[in-house]
Design a protein around this motif. Sequence first.
Motif, PDB file in Angstrom:
ATOM      1  N   SER A  38       0.835  -1.200   0.000  1.00  0.00           N
ATOM      2  CA  SER A  38       0.000   0.000   0.000  1.00  0.00           C
ATOM      3  C   SER A  38       0.871   1.252   0.000  1.00  0.00           C
ATOM      4  O   SER A  38       2.005   1.245   0.502  1.00  0.00           O
ATOM      5  N   ARG A  39       0.325   2.346  -0.531  1.00  0.00           N
ATOM      6  CA  ARG A  39       1.064   3.605  -0.530  1.00  0.00           C
ATOM      7  C   ARG A  39       1.203   4.115   0.894  1.00  0.00           C
ATOM      8  O   ARG A  39       0.268   4.060   1.693  1.00  0.00           O
ATOM      9  N   ASN A 116       7.101  11.162  -1.793  1.00  0.00           N
ATOM     10  CA  ASN A 116       5.759  10.638  -1.615  1.00  0.00           C
ATOM     11  C   ASN A 116       4.853  11.700  -0.991  1.00  0.00           C
ATOM     12  O   ASN A 116       3.723  11.930  -1.453  1.00  0.00           O
ATOM     13  N   GLN A 120       1.545  13.618  -2.752  1.00  0.00           N
ATOM     14  CA  GLN A 120       0.234  13.584  -2.110  1.00  0.00           C
ATOM     15  C   GLN A 120      -0.243  14.992  -1.744  1.00  0.00           C
ATOM     16  O   GLN A 120      -1.443  15.282  -1.784  1.00  0.00           O
ATOM     17  N   ALA A 164       5.582   1.111  -5.476  1.00  0.00           N
ATOM     18  CA  ALA A 164       4.188   1.119  -5.039  1.00  0.00           C
ATOM     19  C   ALA A 164       3.997   1.976  -3.794  1.00  0.00           C
ATOM     20  O   ALA A 164       3.038   2.748  -3.694  1.00  0.00           O
ATOM     21  N   ASP A 168       3.397   5.217  -6.132  1.00  0.00           N
ATOM     22  CA  ASP A 168       2.066   4.806  -6.571  1.00  0.00           C
ATOM     23  C   ASP A 168       2.064   4.264  -7.999  1.00  0.00           C
ATOM     24  O   ASP A 168       1.209   4.606  -8.818  1.00  0.00           O
ATOM     25  N   THR A 169       3.034   3.416  -8.313  1.00  0.00           N
ATOM     26  CA  THR A 169       3.102   2.880  -9.672  1.00  0.00           C
ATOM     27  C   THR A 169       3.761   1.512  -9.671  1.00  0.00           C
ATOM     28  O   THR A 169       4.272   1.044  -8.641  1.00  0.00           O
TER      29      THR A 169
END
Length: 429
Positions: A38-39, A116, A120, A164, A168-169
């Motif tokens: 999970s992010r 990150n 966000q 990830a 997020d990829t």
Amino acid sequence: MRGRSWTGLPARVLLVAAVVVAASGCGGDVDMARSEASREEATVADAQVAGDIVRTLAAELYASLASGDDGNLVYSPASIAVALGMLRAGATGASADQLDALLGTTGPDQLHPALNAFEQALDARSGERDNADGESADVALSSANSLWAQDGAQWETPFLDTLARFYDTGVRQVDFADAAAARDSINGWVADNTEDKIGELIPPVAFSDATKLVLVNALYAKAPWDTAFHDAGANDFTTIDGDVRQAPAMSLATTFPYQAGDGWQAVTIPYAGRELAMTLLVPDAGAFAAVEGRLDGELLGAVLGNTQTAQVDLQLPKFGLRTATTLSDTLATLGVTAPFDPLTTDFAPMSTDPDIVPLTVGEVRHEATITVDEEGTEAAAATSVEVGQGSAPVDGPVELTVDRPFVFVLHDVETATPLFVGRVTDPLA
């Protein structure tokens, strides 16, 4: 050094930082290898660290990109930082050390959480915002990442986990032997994520049998001003070469964050919601080169973080810029050489697949575009300037007519993170 026995040329990694993004898309149906991790949750402290990283990189890139050329310029240090962050996730040895030094971090434990949090934070800036008149306005801001890998290649699990958790990829599978199809897929994804502002990021003949991985970041910003400008007709603008041009201009008289220093003035123009802003650094006539030469990350942070205000009667030219460049030589001048050298590069944390190692960076491509008019900005950037920590308060109204070369920075207000940076030396060029 790991993965040093091979025949033929090393496999090539293409690092691409696209500028101007929004909607998601993949440019065609492709398989993806992605970790189920999970992010990570973001913190304000990590976002502040990202601001430090990107400001430092912005100033270093500006000094290199602006040297030897007096033309207009726009680039996104934020997009480049994220793309380099993904590359750092798969690096070790000299490549890792040089990337850490360039980005000013202690290593991946600091870098990845910071980037990150930054991405966000950008997502949180998007949506409807109230402008100065209390009317609702749409702000679009996003950062998207993708990696495109040779079909069938194997990638290390920790590398996929990092992608990830912090970016997020995952890794999309394409066949670089079919160079045209691979190029179309990547360019299609970039176009989807830039509202078609950048449609040909990857040029023809960019790929070969040696290409095994392409890392892409795309950053998009579109925002209306907190208070719209008025059309001001055509005003004189003295270019960097001393020519006087008639340039379409706009004007606005209101209270802005404002400061002045030795040979320059700076004004910050907020967008709707006041979470994003554009700061203009306007050197005095004849002082552009001197002011431009004094930029660094610390001074950039000081000018972007200014909170002193003044009543300013502002006039500036409308402008639209595009810059497409390769950054390999620029990174080399900044001390990042190991990733490009098959004798020193080491991306074993990325992959140990004998069919593709050793991996080495071949090209770093970057393209940015910006349009600024009375209503607002789409994909914009600008500014780097030396300023003392706290200039004297300004008494009375200020008239600032931007009729000469200037620097601009589109930035996040809370973290003073520059998203787009550039200069206008001729608004009609």
